[in-house]
Write a protein that holds these residues in place. Structure first.
Motif, PDB file in Angstrom:
ATOM      1  N   LYS A  25     -25.016 -30.673  22.594  1.00  0.00           N
ATOM      2  CA  LYS A  25     -25.633 -30.050  23.776  1.00  0.00           C
ATOM      3  C   LYS A  25     -26.709 -30.953  24.364  1.00  0.00           C
ATOM      4  N   GLU A  26     -27.546 -31.512  23.489  1.00  0.00           N
ATOM      5  CA  GLU A  26     -28.627 -32.388  23.947  1.00  0.00           C
ATOM      6  C   GLU A  26     -28.092 -33.605  24.694  1.00  0.00           C
ATOM      7  N   GLN A  27     -26.964 -34.129  24.247  1.00  0.00           N
ATOM      8  CA  GLN A  27     -26.387 -35.302  24.892  1.00  0.00           C
ATOM      9  C   GLN A  27     -25.708 -34.954  26.214  1.00  0.00           C
ATOM     10  N   LEU A  28     -25.048 -33.793  26.252  1.00  0.00           N
ATOM     11  CA  LEU A  28     -24.315 -33.412  27.462  1.00  0.00           C
ATOM     12  C   LEU A  28     -25.245 -33.113  28.633  1.00  0.00           C
ATOM     13  N   VAL A  29     -26.385 -32.494  28.361  1.00  0.00           N
ATOM     14  CA  VAL A  29     -27.293 -32.137  29.469  1.00  0.00           C
ATOM     15  C   VAL A  29     -27.902 -33.370  30.128  1.00  0.00           C
ATOM     16  N   LYS A  30     -27.769 -34.512  29.495  1.00  0.00           N
ATOM     17  CA  LYS A  30     -28.268 -35.759  30.090  1.00  0.00           C
ATOM     18  C   LYS A  30     -27.336 -36.279  31.184  1.00  0.00           C
ATOM     19  N   LEU A  31     -26.115 -35.729  31.243  1.00  0.00           N
ATOM     20  CA  LEU A  31     -25.138 -36.183  32.236  1.00  0.00           C
ATOM     21  C   LEU A  31     -25.323 -35.421  33.542  1.00  0.00           C
ATOM     22  N   ASP A  32     -25.326 -36.138  34.651  1.00  0.00           N
ATOM     23  CA  ASP A  32     -25.417 -35.503  35.965  1.00  0.00           C
ATOM     24  C   ASP A  32     -24.184 -34.636  36.205  1.00  0.00           C
ATOM     25  N   GLY A  33     -24.411 -33.388  36.581  1.00  0.00           N
ATOM     26  CA  GLY A  33     -23.305 -32.490  36.886  1.00  0.00           C
ATOM     27  C   GLY A  33     -22.935 -31.549  35.770  1.00  0.00           C
ATOM     28  N   ILE A  34     -23.418 -31.813  34.550  1.00  0.00           N
ATOM     29  CA  ILE A  34     -23.122 -30.935  33.414  1.00  0.00           C
ATOM     30  C   ILE A  34     -24.291 -30.003  33.159  1.00  0.00           C
ATOM     31  N   GLU A  35     -24.000 -28.720  33.028  1.00  0.00           N
ATOM     32  CA  GLU A  35     -25.042 -27.735  32.714  1.00  0.00           C
ATOM     33  C   GLU A  35     -24.583 -26.873  31.540  1.00  0.00           C
ATOM     34  N   VAL A  36     -25.460 -26.734  30.544  1.00  0.00           N
ATOM     35  CA  VAL A  36     -25.196 -25.817  29.433  1.00  0.00           C
ATOM     36  C   VAL A  36     -25.664 -24.436  29.861  1.00  0.00           C
ATOM     37  N   LEU A  37     -24.749 -23.456  29.840  1.00  0.00           N
ATOM     38  CA  LEU A  37     -25.030 -22.150  30.426  1.00  0.00           C
ATOM     39  C   LEU A  37     -25.596 -21.129  29.447  1.00  0.00           C
ATOM     40  N   ASN A  38     -25.513 -21.392  28.146  1.00  0.00           N
ATOM     41  CA  ASN A  38     -26.124 -20.476  27.175  1.00  0.00           C
ATOM     42  C   ASN A  38     -27.638 -20.627  27.236  1.00  0.00           C
ATOM     43  N   LYS A  39     -28.325 -19.665  27.778  1.00  0.00           N
ATOM     44  CA  LYS A  39     -29.781 -19.741  27.858  1.00  0.00           C
ATOM     45  C   LYS A  39     -30.420 -19.369  26.524  1.00  0.00           C
ATOM     46  N   ALA A  40     -29.734 -18.528  25.744  1.00  0.00           N
ATOM     47  CA  ALA A  40     -30.219 -18.172  24.414  1.00  0.00           C
ATOM     48  C   ALA A  40     -29.662 -19.161  23.386  1.00  0.00           C
TER      49      ALA A  40
END
Length: 444
Positions: free
Chosen positions: A362-377
């Protein structure tokens, strides 16, 4: 070698006894338009040529891609000892243990299985397994209605596996049972909405933790209110997660159920698997299926027996706790071997690996432009991402790069568009996760 040992003369004798001319007359009740005259098969092959043909066909299977798919079936490590022990003939070919005197090994193994499920779930009693996680949840809903008496309403959390929800709805739709699915908010249970719907008409509330989208939660407050209204809490859980998460018994749940595929069984295109179910001792007579017990024979020797069998095979159909459930003997045995090999510490380590590796990805994916992790919890080993591309296009391009990168949620519910469910298990290495992130960067 013939498929049937009967000679033409013996077949003729049997046909004469039952009074028909040809074997085809046995199927006269089948409508003509549903009958076929034969199957166009190629000429038979010798053994060596048959194996060579199978090898050629098997080579068409793609087995070299890295899997980040979950949603109920997971790519976990299966120790070689599981295959070696479960493959022994006394396990591999054992039938339902109706004759206790001839089935002590199978009965003891299932007794150990039940004991481990109770340890895992924090419950008092377990049956000897069920078909799968979905039917186990549906049977749990029927249990809740039987126990609650004179109540016929079931609340279903929208965070439950959508396949499970459909199975539950199918079970309940043929009974005089009302059910309502409560939508989740931001991939998490909307606690206040659930609390507001609990009243004296509710027999039970079904929920999943971690839920289908990977989000983890503590349902204690909801369970407390259910109990205030004498309703039951039914939790469907991911067994591996119980190595680190609060177990259902500690949370106050009344019934625990799960799918046991992750415990020593392969993915196998979605099956076979088996269902797990356990509950409090006071509800033992409402538990479907069969329960293995331990007792003493007339000479004082310890033996194992089928203690309870409240199925339609054993009692009047209308009094049975279930009319269609059975135990999945061999796959339950595999899980017993798997849990024995892992032990408490091993299960905790596996759960921690799943959680920590998913957190890293998750930490690596959010660094990419256009990718959003949707689990807020907080989530366990699964999480939902959104992409700027269509999910089909996105996942298709990643398949070309060697990754089954996740599940397209639009194929499950039309309300989703570009959302993808990604799963990480202990098998995924840092190199594989970094390679996936790099591939996604290229696709974007």
């Amino acid at each position: 070698m013939q498929y049937t040992p009967h000679t033409d003369e013996q077949v003729r004798q049997m046909l004469d006894v039952i009074g028909i001319e040809n074997e085809s007359d046995l199927f006269s009740s089948v409508p003509k338009d549903l009958q076929i005259s034969g199957i166009d098969l190629p000429e038979g092959l010798d053994e060596f040529s048959t194996f060579e043909k199978f090898k050629t066909l098997a080579a068409k299977n793609v087995t070299n891609k890295t899997i980040f798919m979950g949603g109920g079936y997971y790519d976990h490590v299966v120790p070689s000892a599981v295959d070696a022990l479960a493959g022994r003939s006394e396990f591999y070919t054992s039938y339902t243990p109706y004759q206790a005197e001839a089935s002590q090994g199978t009965l003891q193994t299932l007794y150990e299985y039940q004991s481990m499920v109770c340890e895992l779930s924090g419950m008092d009693v377990s049956n000897a397994s069920m078909y799968d996680g979905a039917s186990a949840l549906a049977e749990s809903a029927l249990m809740a209605v039987r126990i609650a008496r004179k109540r016929n309403k079931i609340l279903i959390d929208g965070g439950i596996n959508p396949t499970y929800i459909k199975v539950v709805q199918t079970y309940l739709s043929f009974r005089d049972i009302e059910f309502e699915v409560i939508d989740v908010e931001n991939f998490k249970t909307d606690r206040q909405v659930v609390l507001d719907k609990i009243d004296d008409s509710v027999a039970g509330y079904l929920f999943q933790n971690p839920n289908f989208f990977g989000t983890i939660d503590d349902f204690t407050a909801i369970i407390d209110k259910l109990h205030e209204h004498k309703a039951l809490a039914v939790i469907s859980a991911y067994p591996i997660s119980l190595g680190v998460l609060k177990d259902p018994g500690s949370m106050g749940a009344d019934i625990f159920c799960a799918d046991g595929q992750c415990l020593g069984n392969y993915m196998n295109f979605g099956g076979p698997s088996f269902g797990m179910i356990s509950t409090k001792e006071e509800y033992i007579r409402d538990l479907p299926g069969r329960i293995i017990g331990r007792t003493l024979d007339k000479d004082g020797n310890e033996i194992f027996v089928l203690t309870m069998q409240a199925r339609e095979q054993h009692i009047r159909r209308h009094r049975a706790t279930s009319n269609i459930c059975s135990n999945q003997n061999l796959v339950a045995v595999r899980s017993t071997i798997f849990m024995s090999l892992l032990g408490e510490d091993g299960l905790e380590n596996m759960a921690n690996l799943c959680f920590s590796k998913a957190s890293y990805l998750k930490e690596q994916l959010v660094k990419l432009d256009g990718i959003e992790v949707l689990n807020k919890a907080e989530s366990f080993n699964e999480f939902v991402i959104s992409t700027p591309l269509s999910s089909d296009d996105f996942l298709g391009k990643l398949r070309e790069k060697g990754f089954y990168a996740g599940i397209n949620l639009a194929n499950i519910d039309m309300k989703f568009k570009n959302e993808i469910l990604i799963s990480v298990t202990e098998k995924r290495t840092r190199e594989q996760m970094d390679a996936l992130v790099a591939a996604i960067g290229e696709v974007l």
